[in-house]
Design an enzyme around this catalytic site. Structure first.
Site, PDB file in Angstrom:
ATOM      1  N   LYS A  11     -28.910 -56.396 -67.050  1.00 16.26           N
ATOM      2  CA  LYS A  11     -27.322 -56.177 -68.379  1.00 16.26           C
ATOM      3  C   LYS A  11     -26.431 -56.757 -67.596  1.00 16.26           C
ATOM      4  O   LYS A  11     -25.876 -57.443 -66.994  1.00 16.26           O
ATOM      5  CB  LYS A  11     -26.831 -54.286 -67.945  1.00 16.26           C
ATOM      6  CG  LYS A  11     -27.076 -54.626 -66.826  1.00 16.26           C
ATOM      7  CD  LYS A  11     -26.986 -52.589 -66.566  1.00 16.26           C
ATOM      8  CE  LYS A  11     -26.392 -52.676 -65.158  1.00 16.26           C
ATOM      9  NZ  LYS A  11     -26.341 -50.673 -65.820  1.00 16.26           N
ATOM     10  N   TYR A 232       5.790 -63.290 -61.011  1.00 12.77           N
ATOM     11  CA  TYR A 232       6.467 -61.620 -62.323  1.00 12.77           C
ATOM     12  C   TYR A 232       6.959 -60.779 -61.159  1.00 12.77           C
ATOM     13  O   TYR A 232       6.434 -59.890 -60.381  1.00 12.77           O
ATOM     14  CB  TYR A 232       5.325 -61.855 -63.000  1.00 12.77           C
ATOM     15  CG  TYR A 232       5.137 -61.977 -63.635  1.00 12.77           C
ATOM     16  CD1 TYR A 232       5.462 -62.948 -65.026  1.00 12.77           C
ATOM     17  CD2 TYR A 232       3.518 -63.000 -63.957  1.00 12.77           C
ATOM     18  CE1 TYR A 232       6.017 -64.167 -65.656  1.00 12.77           C
ATOM     19  CE2 TYR A 232       2.812 -63.731 -65.271  1.00 12.77           C
ATOM     20  CZ  TYR A 232       4.217 -64.196 -65.841  1.00 12.77           C
ATOM     21  OH  TYR A 232       4.402 -65.653 -67.240  1.00 12.77           O
ATOM     22  N   MET A 290      -1.497 -64.171 -65.442  1.00  7.84           N
ATOM     23  CA  MET A 290      -3.242 -64.372 -65.825  1.00  7.84           C
ATOM     24  C   MET A 290      -3.983 -65.811 -66.213  1.00  7.84           C
ATOM     25  O   MET A 290      -5.015 -65.417 -65.889  1.00  7.84           O
ATOM     26  CB  MET A 290      -2.645 -65.042 -67.734  1.00  7.84           C
ATOM     27  CG  MET A 290      -3.492 -65.198 -68.609  1.00  7.84           C
ATOM     28  SD  MET A 290      -2.558 -65.583 -70.616  1.00  7.84           S
ATOM     29  CE  MET A 290      -2.132 -64.587 -70.776  1.00  7.84           C
TER      30      MET A 290
END
Ligand SMILES: *Cc1c(COP(=O)(O)O)cnc(C)c1O
Length: 348
Positions: A11, A232, A290
């Protein structure tokens, strides 16, 4: 007792490794039975493995019976309603649709209760199901905690369910379940995580070999002076002059943002995420962003680390289990979220 057979649970795109590659590789290694979660995964696997037996763990999706038949997918039926839907799909043509039944032995997520199953099995006239019962299965709640009392209870309950239809093949053990006791094996084991290198016995050595290696390039090196922050939100502050490497990967590639290293986390006892660069462990610093991760390479000599070199984020010596622990999650999540931007190279 004959040794149990071994299916493969593939899966979630074969635990993030790539179903269309992993499926045929497992089939070539002798695997003839596969479990996936949802029908779309079953259809993708069917195109690659035309003769495999494919079970859909999440059961019979509403209104999709015809789709299962068209692609020769077997639902793992987990409620009386699903059993009814499957019977309706087959419209009396009993032999067309072998299926599995999931008996709940403690997870309380999917599956018939023991009481429902017992009353089904005692109903008459026989056969009551109207389709071939190909497999009886249940699923462990916490098999990776080998001494948890639930394991024994689930093994006993599943044994009782099985005794009501002793001629039907049975399956209980996931990766960790295989390592509990022989009583957990039955006819068919259902490992997933261990096939992809995860440790099924997390309190001991990993009996499995490393499968996935993730390397990413260093895209920049810089010096950060004492008192300056990195990343950040300025949540990590250099306690001295440090050399920082910026790696080309981030949370968009599935590396959890929860692995960010803030000043608070650095002070706490929690393990900190690391990369291996030139054979050395280098701690993450600041936020995982990110597309970028920053790590402290001060302890690696300047000659040993250059722009363009590779950093290991997962691999020999930095297992998916450890990466999971250091990122406040589990190896399963690290693996299944491996990003689509990574170039994948399969070694045979
Ligand atoms: C995912 C899953 C497995 C495989 O579990 P692993 O811990 O990855 O070996 C087996 N059975 C069921 C029902 C599952 O959902």
């Amino acid at each position: 007792m004959a040794p149990a057979g071994c299916a493969a649970v593939v899966k979630a795109d074969a635990y993030g490794t790539g179903l269309v590659e992993a499926g045929p590789a497992l089939a070539a290694a002798g695997c003839d039975t596969f479990f996936v979660a949802v029908p779309s995964e079953g259809i993708a696997l069917r195109t690659k493995c035309p003769s495999a037996t494919i079970y859909i763990l999440n059961g019979l999706a509403a209104g999709q019976g015809a789709l299962y038949l068209a692609h020769c997918l077997r639902p793992v039926l987990g409620s009386l309603a699903e059993i009814g839907d499957w019977q309706a799909t087959l419209r009396g043509d009993a032999d067309r649709g072998p299926a599995a039944l999931h008996i709940d032995t403690g997870m309380n997520r999917l599956g018939l209760s023991m009481r429902e199953f017992a009353s089904l099995m005692s109903a008459s006239p026989k056969p009551v199901l109207g389709f071939p019962l190909a497999l009886l299965m249940s699923h462990f709640v916490t098999a990776d905690n080998a001494d948890h009392p639930l394991n024994g209870r689930q093994i006993r309950e599943f044994g009782q369910a099985r005794a009501l239809c002793p001629e039907i093949p049975a399956s209980l053990a996931n990766s960790s379940g295989i390592f509990l006791t022989r009583d957990a094996h039955h006819d068919l084991a259902r490992p997933g995580y261990a096939l992809f290198g995860g440790n099924p016995t997390p309190r001991g050595e990993n009996p499995m070999r490393n499968v996935v290696t993730l390397t990413v390039p260093i895209v920049q090196l810089r010096i950060v002076e004492k008192g300056e922050s990195v990343g950040y939100d300025a949540r990590w502050t250099a306690l001295g002059r440090r050399r920082i490497a910026t790696l080309s990967a981030g949370y968009a590639d599935g590396y959890p943002r929860g692995a960010s290293v803030t000043d608070e986390r650095r002070k706490s006892a929690a393990p900190i995420a690391e990369a291996i660069i030139a054979g050395r462990r280098c701690p993450f610093v600041g936020r995982v962003s990110m597309d970028l991760i920053t790590v402290d390479v001060t302890d690696v000599s300047e000659e040993e680390v250059r722009c363009g070199d590779s950093a290991v984020l997962i691999g020999e010596g930095l297992s998916i289990d450890e990466v999971g622990r250091r990122a406040d999650t589990i190896g399963y999540e690290i693996l299944t979220r491996l990003g689509r931007r990574f170039e994948r190279i399969y070694r045979r």
